[in-house]
Structure formats: C-alpha cells, structure tokens
Design a protein around this motif. Structure first.
Motif, PDB file in Angstrom:
ATOM      1  N   GLN A  52       0.828  -1.208   0.000  1.00 24.18           N
ATOM      2  CA  GLN A  52       0.000   0.000   0.000  1.00 24.18           C
ATOM      3  C   GLN A  52       0.863   1.258   0.000  1.00 24.18           C
ATOM      4  OE1 GLN A  52      -2.385  -0.706   3.461  1.00 24.18           O
ATOM      5  NE2 GLN A  52      -3.757  -2.145   2.425  1.00 24.18           N
ATOM      6  N   SER A  53       1.999   1.224   0.709  1.00 21.78           N
ATOM      7  CA  SER A  53       2.873   2.397   0.742  1.00 21.78           C
ATOM      8  C   SER A  53       3.495   2.651  -0.625  1.00 21.78           C
ATOM      9  CB  SER A  53       3.969   2.223   1.807  1.00 21.78           C
ATOM     10  OG  SER A  53       4.904   1.214   1.436  1.00 21.78           O
ATOM     11  N   LYS A  54       3.806   1.577  -1.355  1.00 22.03           N
ATOM     12  CA  LYS A  54       4.334   1.746  -2.711  1.00 22.03           C
ATOM     13  C   LYS A  54       3.274   2.365  -3.622  1.00 22.03           C
ATOM     14  CE  LYS A  54       8.011  -1.655  -3.164  1.00 22.03           C
ATOM     15  NZ  LYS A  54       8.527  -2.740  -4.028  1.00 22.03           N
ATOM     16  N   TRP A  55       2.045   1.872  -3.508  1.00 27.89           N
ATOM     17  CA  TRP A  55       0.954   2.411  -4.324  1.00 27.89           C
ATOM     18  C   TRP A  55       0.756   3.893  -4.010  1.00 27.89           C
ATOM     19  CZ3 TRP A  55      -3.781   4.583  -2.960  1.00 27.89           C
ATOM     20  CH2 TRP A  55      -4.681   4.785  -4.017  1.00 27.89           C
ATOM     21  N   ALA A  56       0.763   4.253  -2.719  1.00 26.17           N
ATOM     22  CA  ALA A  56       0.576   5.653  -2.332  1.00 26.17           C
ATOM     23  C   ALA A  56       1.709   6.525  -2.880  1.00 26.17           C
ATOM     24  CB  ALA A  56       0.507   5.775  -0.808  1.00 26.17           C
ATOM     25  N   ALA A  57       2.926   6.014  -2.844  1.00 22.22           N
ATOM     26  CA  ALA A  57       4.066   6.772  -3.373  1.00 22.22           C
ATOM     27  C   ALA A  57       3.901   7.026  -4.867  1.00 22.22           C
ATOM     28  CB  ALA A  57       5.364   6.017  -3.097  1.00 22.22           C
ATOM     29  N   GLU A  58       3.412   6.015  -5.597  1.00 21.71           N
ATOM     30  CA  GLU A  58       3.189   6.202  -7.028  1.00 21.71           C
ATOM     31  C   GLU A  58       2.141   7.281  -7.302  1.00 21.71           C
ATOM     32  OE1 GLU A  58       2.476   2.935  -9.567  1.00 21.71           O
ATOM     33  OE2 GLU A  58       4.199   1.770  -8.857  1.00 21.71           O
ATOM     34  N   GLN A  59       1.105   7.325  -6.472  1.00 29.68           N
ATOM     35  CA  GLN A  59       0.078   8.344  -6.681  1.00 29.68           C
ATOM     36  C   GLN A  59       0.670   9.748  -6.522  1.00 29.68           C
ATOM     37  OE1 GLN A  59      -2.581   6.737  -7.941  1.00 29.68           O
ATOM     38  NE2 GLN A  59      -1.254   5.032  -7.317  1.00 29.68           N
ATOM     39  N   LEU A  60       1.582   9.908  -5.562  1.00 36.61           N
ATOM     40  CA  LEU A  60       2.244  11.194  -5.377  1.00 36.61           C
ATOM     41  C   LEU A  60       3.110  11.548  -6.585  1.00 36.61           C
ATOM     42  CD1 LEU A  60       3.299  10.917  -1.613  1.00 36.61           C
ATOM     43  CD2 LEU A  60       1.404  12.252  -2.571  1.00 36.61           C
ATOM     44  N   VAL A  61       3.806  10.542  -7.121  1.00 33.86           N
ATOM     45  CA  VAL A  61       4.635  10.777  -8.314  1.00 33.86           C
ATOM     46  C   VAL A  61       3.759  11.184  -9.494  1.00 33.86           C
ATOM     47  CG1 VAL A  61       6.154   9.678 -10.009  1.00 33.86           C
ATOM     48  CG2 VAL A  61       6.495   9.251  -7.561  1.00 33.86           C
ATOM     49  N   HIS A  62       2.631  10.513  -9.676  1.00 37.13           N
ATOM     50  CA  HIS A  62       1.739  10.849 -10.790  1.00 37.13           C
ATOM     51  C   HIS A  62       1.173  12.267 -10.630  1.00 37.13           C
ATOM     52  CE1 HIS A  62       2.202   6.954 -12.386  1.00 37.13           C
ATOM     53  NE2 HIS A  62       1.391   6.309 -11.556  1.00 37.13           N
ATOM     54  N   GLN A  63       0.852  12.653  -9.396  1.00 33.95           N
ATOM     55  CA  GLN A  63       0.374  14.010  -9.162  1.00 33.95           C
ATOM     56  C   GLN A  63       1.441  15.039  -9.522  1.00 33.95           C
ATOM     57  OE1 GLN A  63      -1.306  14.616  -5.252  1.00 33.95           O
ATOM     58  NE2 GLN A  63      -2.459  12.695  -5.332  1.00 33.95           N
ATOM     59  N   ALA A  64       2.697  14.722  -9.168  1.00 35.72           N
ATOM     60  CA  ALA A  64       3.794  15.629  -9.510  1.00 35.72           C
ATOM     61  C   ALA A  64       3.928  15.753 -11.026  1.00 35.72           C
ATOM     62  CB  ALA A  64       5.100  15.126  -8.890  1.00 35.72           C
ATOM     63  N   GLY A  65       3.732  14.631 -11.742  1.00 32.91           N
ATOM     64  CA  GLY A  65       3.804  14.673 -13.193  1.00 32.91           C
ATOM     65  C   GLY A  65       2.719  15.544 -13.799  1.00 32.91           C
ATOM     66  N   LYS A  66       1.519  15.476 -13.237  1.00 33.43           N
ATOM     67  CA  LYS A  66       0.416  16.304 -13.731  1.00 33.43           C
ATOM     68  C   LYS A  66       0.679  17.783 -13.489  1.00 33.43           C
ATOM     69  CE  LYS A  66      -3.104  12.710 -13.117  1.00 33.43           C
ATOM     70  NZ  LYS A  66      -4.298  12.287 -12.342  1.00 33.43           N
ATOM     71  N   ARG A  67       1.550  18.097 -12.534  1.00 33.89           N
ATOM     72  CA  ARG A  67       1.866  19.497 -12.228  1.00 33.89           C
ATOM     73  C   ARG A  67       3.104  19.984 -12.962  1.00 33.89           C
ATOM     74  NH1 ARG A  67       0.619  19.514  -5.655  1.00 33.89           N
ATOM     75  NH2 ARG A  67      -1.574  18.856  -5.852  1.00 33.89           N
ATOM     76  N   GLY A  68       3.613  19.183 -13.869  1.00 37.25           N
ATOM     77  CA  GLY A  68       4.679  19.658 -14.740  1.00 37.25           C
ATOM     78  C   GLY A  68       6.050  19.074 -14.516  1.00 37.25           C
ATOM     79  N   LEU A  69       6.249  18.263 -13.450  1.00 40.67           N
ATOM     80  CA  LEU A  69       7.555  17.658 -13.230  1.00 40.67           C
ATOM     81  C   LEU A  69       7.720  16.439 -14.129  1.00 40.67           C
ATOM     82  CD1 LEU A  69       7.932  17.781  -9.335  1.00 40.67           C
ATOM     83  CD2 LEU A  69       8.984  19.292 -11.033  1.00 40.67           C
ATOM     84  N   GLU A  70       8.943  16.232 -14.596  1.00 37.23           N
ATOM     85  CA  GLU A  70       9.216  15.026 -15.380  1.00 37.23           C
ATOM     86  C   GLU A  70       9.396  13.862 -14.418  1.00 37.23           C
ATOM     87  OE1 GLU A  70      12.473  13.204 -18.540  1.00 37.23           O
ATOM     88  OE2 GLU A  70      12.246  15.383 -18.327  1.00 37.23           O
TER      89      GLU A  70
END
Length: 218
Positions: free
Chosen positions: A20-38
């Motif tokens: 679950q912690s890995k899944w949550a970390a991925e969601q944070l990464v995807h949110q960062a991508g939507k905000r313009g980070l590569e």
C-alpha cells in the motif's frame, strides 16, 4: 498479471502495508507529473543476488521464508506460487539504461526477470545443496512456527500465506514486455535466475552467517 500501463491498486486490494505504501508513493509521483515535473516510475519485483558474487540483502519476505524453512527443517508443500525475481546487477543496469535513454520519461517500467521462479524450485534447490526438511501442509507449518519465535519466518508467515494461498491470494507477477524490449534495443538483456545463481546466493548467505552451512552430500 499487472501490466505497465496499470495504475495499480486500489489500496484496499493490496495485501500489506508495504504494498500500500508503494501504491501511495506512485500516486504522489503521478500528481507531480500532472503538475509539470518530469517523472518516471520503476517497479521492481523481488531483487535477487548479484550474478557474480551472489551478494544480496537478506530482509526480503521470500528470503526470510526460505531461511525459516531451513531453521525449522519443514516447508509448506502446498504453495504453488511463482515470483518475479531479477538479479540486482540486472535491475541496476536496466534502470540506468532506461534513465540515460529517451524512452523512460513519463512512463512506468516493470524491471522484471527473464522468467518467474516457483516456490517449489526454490525449495527443491535448497534440498539439492544439502538442506533437509520435512514436508508439511500450511496449517502444520504455521503451527510449528508459533513455537519458534526466533525463526526468521515467524513474523512474516501470515503475510506470506495471505499473498500466496487461498481465494484472496495476490497475483505475484508483472508483465514487462515493453520495458524488456527497450533495454534489449539498447544492448541490455536480463538473465534468468537459474540454479547457478541460486547456489551463489546460498553460498553468499553461508559466508555472512545468515544461513547455516548445509549438510554435506553423501
């Protein structure tokens, strides 16, 4: 099978806080991508020892189960699960190859091995190099561990059984066709976890004291 375009989850279907912690970390990464980070996500399975030396970290769930089997001289024979496993040097080389190329950005990559390793093969290999055990069903094995709090498998046995047996068992494999193809195009290939590599890892764990020495073969 989980493919590389899958978002994973949902969290309630993941069998452990670790997953679950890995899944949550991925969601944070995807949110960062939507905000313009590569961003790039690399999903790794069980990481095996180095192909040359066998050197490997010892706190993986599967390694603790295998050590516990050796300590208890008993193993559950009903488990037919297979595991994605990749040698650590292969995993590092694949990530570096992808990161330095033009294929990784904004995508998810599964760093998987050449083929899965079954629990039966892992158990049989330990027997072949001199570790003895008595076959037991999962109930007998779990009850035996309850009397051995110092066994390496005791604290993780319930999690292991939940993830590998019964109707709620998780699919332990990932597809990695896209990722496997790209490093191959760039000159990188992934080795299978074969008997030679399993032997090298066992001997490495012998040398560090993590595993006892096996009984000499007659």
């Amino acid at each position: 099978m989980a493919d590389e375009d899958s978002s994973g989850g949902p969290a309630r279907l993941l069998g452990s806080g670790y997953g679950q912690s890995k899944w949550a970390a991925e969601q944070l990464v995807h949110q960062a991508g939507k905000r313009g980070l590569e961003t790039t996500v690399y999903r790794l399975p069980h990481v095996f020892g180095d192909r040359a030396s066998g050197a490997c970290q010892s706190n993986d769930l599967l390694w603790r189960i295998l050590k516990g089997r050796i300590q208890a001289e008993a193993a559950p024979t009903e488990i037919s699960a297979a595991f994605d496993i990749v040698p650590v040097d292969n995993a590092c080389a694949a990530i570096i190859t992808l990161a330095l190329g033009d294929h990784a950005g904004g995508r998810t990559h599964h760093i998987v091995g050449a083929h899965p390793l079954t629990f039966h093969d892992a158990i049989n290999h330990r027997t072949d190099i001199g570790y003895r055990f008595t076959a037991a069903d999962t109930t007998q094995w779990r009850e035996a561990l309850r009397t051995r709090p110092d066994n390496a498998a005791t604290a993780v046995a319930d999690l292991f059984l939940r993830e590998t047996t019964g109707p709620g068992a998780l699919t332990a494999l990932m597809t990695g066709d896209r990722t496997r193809k790209l490093p191959a195009e760039l000159g990188h290939t992934t080795s299978a976890v074969d008997r030679d590599l399993m032997t090298a890892q066992a001997y490495y764990f012998n040398s560090t004291g993590y595993l006892p020495q096996p009984t000499p073969q007659n």
